[in-house]
Enzyme design. Structure first.
Site, PDB file in Angstrom:
ATOM      1  N   ASP A   1      -1.784  -1.324  10.850  1.00 33.14           N
ATOM      2  CA  ASP A   1      -2.044  -1.275   9.406  1.00 33.14           C
ATOM      3  C   ASP A   1      -2.721  -2.531   8.874  1.00 33.14           C
ATOM      4  O   ASP A   1      -3.125  -2.562   7.716  1.00 33.14           O
ATOM      5  CB  ASP A   1      -0.718  -1.134   8.636  1.00 33.14           C
ATOM      6  CG  ASP A   1      -0.189   0.291   8.660  1.00 33.14           C
ATOM      7  OD1 ASP A   1      -0.892   1.190   9.158  1.00 33.14           O
ATOM      8  OD2 ASP A   1       0.936   0.491   8.165  1.00 33.14           O
TER       9      ASP A   1
ATOM     10  N   LYS B   1       0.851  -1.203   0.000  1.00 29.31           N
ATOM     11  CA  LYS B   1       0.000   0.000   0.000  1.00 29.31           C
ATOM     12  C   LYS B   1       0.883   1.249   0.000  1.00 29.31           C
ATOM     13  O   LYS B   1       2.059   1.200   0.385  1.00 29.31           O
ATOM     14  CB  LYS B   1      -0.928   0.046   1.219  1.00 29.31           C
ATOM     15  CG  LYS B   1      -0.226   0.096   2.598  1.00 29.31           C
ATOM     16  CD  LYS B   1       0.191   1.486   3.089  1.00 29.31           C
ATOM     17  CE  LYS B   1       0.794   1.439   4.497  1.00 29.31           C
ATOM     18  NZ  LYS B   1       1.633   2.598   4.828  1.00 29.31           N
TER      19      LYS B   1
HETATM   20  O1  C5P Z   1       0.640  -0.859  15.528  1.00 31.75           O
HETATM   21  P1  C5P Z   1       2.045  -1.025  15.090  1.00 31.75           P
HETATM   22  O2  C5P Z   1       2.779  -2.072  15.872  1.00 31.75           O
HETATM   23  O3  C5P Z   1       2.178  -1.233  13.620  1.00 31.75           O
HETATM   24  O4  C5P Z   1       2.772   0.381  15.386  1.00 31.75           O
HETATM   25  C1  C5P Z   1       4.156   0.499  15.517  1.00 31.75           C
HETATM   26  C2  C5P Z   1       4.491   1.734  16.338  1.00 31.75           C
HETATM   27  O5  C5P Z   1       4.203   2.919  15.596  1.00 31.75           O
HETATM   28  C3  C5P Z   1       3.710   1.876  17.619  1.00 31.75           C
HETATM   29  O6  C5P Z   1       4.320   1.190  18.666  1.00 31.75           O
HETATM   30  C4  C5P Z   1       3.736   3.389  17.840  1.00 31.75           C
HETATM   31  O7  C5P Z   1       4.976   3.786  18.409  1.00 31.75           O
HETATM   32  C5  C5P Z   1       3.688   3.933  16.436  1.00 31.75           C
HETATM   33  N1  C5P Z   1       2.330   4.282  15.998  1.00 31.75           N
HETATM   34  C6  C5P Z   1       1.709   5.402  16.512  1.00 31.75           C
HETATM   35  N2  C5P Z   1       0.436   5.718  16.101  1.00 31.75           N
HETATM   36  C7  C5P Z   1      -0.195   4.950  15.187  1.00 31.75           C
HETATM   37  C8  C5P Z   1       0.418   3.801  14.648  1.00 31.75           C
HETATM   38  C9  C5P Z   1       1.691   3.484  15.083  1.00 31.75           C
HETATM   39  O8  C5P Z   1       2.280   6.127  17.345  1.00 31.75           O
HETATM   40  N3  C5P Z   1      -1.424   5.285  14.794  1.00 31.75           N
END
Ligand code: C5P
Length: 318
Positions: free
Chosen positions: A148, A22
């Site tokens: 995501d 994406k």
């Molecule tokens: O959810 P995921 O593990 O993919 O996100 C990785 C990191 O990115 C999170 O631990 C956070 O630090 C940051 N993040 C965020 N806000 C989001 C998505 C991700 O701060 N909406």
């Protein structure tokens, strides 16, 4: 009547299935949430660039996943975790799967490769194991694996809110070519989000003119493509700024960053223009991929369907 490929398959047959990348056509960070995540407003678009999964359902209760990149072959691999999560939530410990992933989407690039592998694994095993979980439930499971992941359950063009887990399907955006370039640098997503300051936040209630144009069926307003995370990454990683400058010098009319980067993209309506920019970029030593948008119906058509007559076995699917 001619049966489709999927209808002819026996329930437990092995499939090859693409897991599409994406890009974020827009990404606005609205603010920081009490749980440490950031509230987002973002238009996601699936691209033809894809990993390829070979998914073989078994009945031995063993989930195993091997990818073409040795560093990704750990139990933390998102595709493997997705298969385990689905089996455990289905309450059917005898279910197993052998999963192979040919990695093509650059890892940690802002293109959602690992998330797409996970959502595609959920969709494929949901069909191959005959679980019959509706897409909404697959999205909820996906949100447990990463912010995501839920988008990739359906893909296409979608408006994303929350920390990424709320997905509203939009009409397909204008079909476009995209050149992608991945600067030779690793960017940490948590670090990029941490580097934001309140002046970067768009605030609640902001509109997304790109989503509005897509809903009207208008051509994509290139000038309105935006990404809150782009400026901080360009400032902190000179390699990203250099690749961006090289793409612009090669004639790309517009360059944006996807997600938390570092991958950059340039949109094109015309293949000839995209190819001309690619040739100049390659001559300047920049590796680029030529790819294009993929519609939600094309994503659906790439997945194994359930099969007629087989009862759903998951209680939540009834
Ligand atoms: O959810 P995921 O593990 O993919 O996100 C990785 C990191 O990115 C999170 O631990 C956070 O630090 C940051 N993040 C965020 N806000 C989001 C998505 C991700 O701060 N909406």
């Amino acid at each position: 009547m001619i049966e489709s490929e999927h209808e002819r398959q026996s329930p437990a047959s092995t499939v090859f299935v693409p897991a599409y990348a994406k890009i974020n056509l827009t990404l606005r960070v609205l603010g920081r949430r009490p749980d440490g995540y950031h509230a987002l407003l973002s238009v996601f678009q699936t691209l033809s660039l894809h990993d390829t999964l070979r998914v073989e359902p078994t009945e031995d209760g063993v989930v195993a996943c091997v990818t073409s990149l040795p560093e990704l072959n750990t139990p933390e691999n998102l595709a493997e975790r997705a298969a385990r999560l689905l089996r455990d939530r289905a309450g059917q410990p005898h279910l197993g799967a052998r999963i192979e992933v040919e990695k093509v989407i650059p890892a940690q690039g802002g293109l959602g490769g690992g998330s797409s592998d996970a959502a595609t694994t959920l969709a494929a095993l949901n069909a191959l194991w005959g679980l019959g979980l509706p897409e909404e439930r697959q999205e909820t499971l996906g949100a447990e694996l990463g912010s995501d992941v839920p988008f990739f359950t359906r893909g296409g063009t979608a408006l994303i809110t929350g920390r990424g887990e709320f997905v509203r399907a939009l009409p397909d955006a204008e079909p476009l070519w995209f050149l992608l370039a991945k600067p030779p640098v690793a960017v940490s997503t948590p670090a990029v989000f941490r580097a934001l300051t309140p002046t970067d936040y768009a605030g609640e209630g902001v509109r997304d003119p790109v989503a509005e144009a897509i809903e009207r069926g208008d051509p994509l307003p290139f000038e309105a493509l935006t990404n809150t995370l782009e400026e901080p990454v360009l400032r902190s990683y000179p390699a990203v700024a250099e690749t961006r400058a090289a793409l612009l010098a090669a004639g790309a009319p517009l360059v944006r960053m996807s997600g938390s980067g570092p991958t950059l993209y340039a949109p094109f309506r015309d293949l000839g223009a995209a190819v001309a920019v690619r040739e100049r970029a390659v001559a300047a030593g920049i590796a680029v991929w030529l790819t294009h948008s993929v519609s939600r119906s094309a994503v659906a058509g790439s997945r194994p369907a359930g099969w007629a007559g087989r009862p759903t076995t998951h209680p939540e699917a009834r």
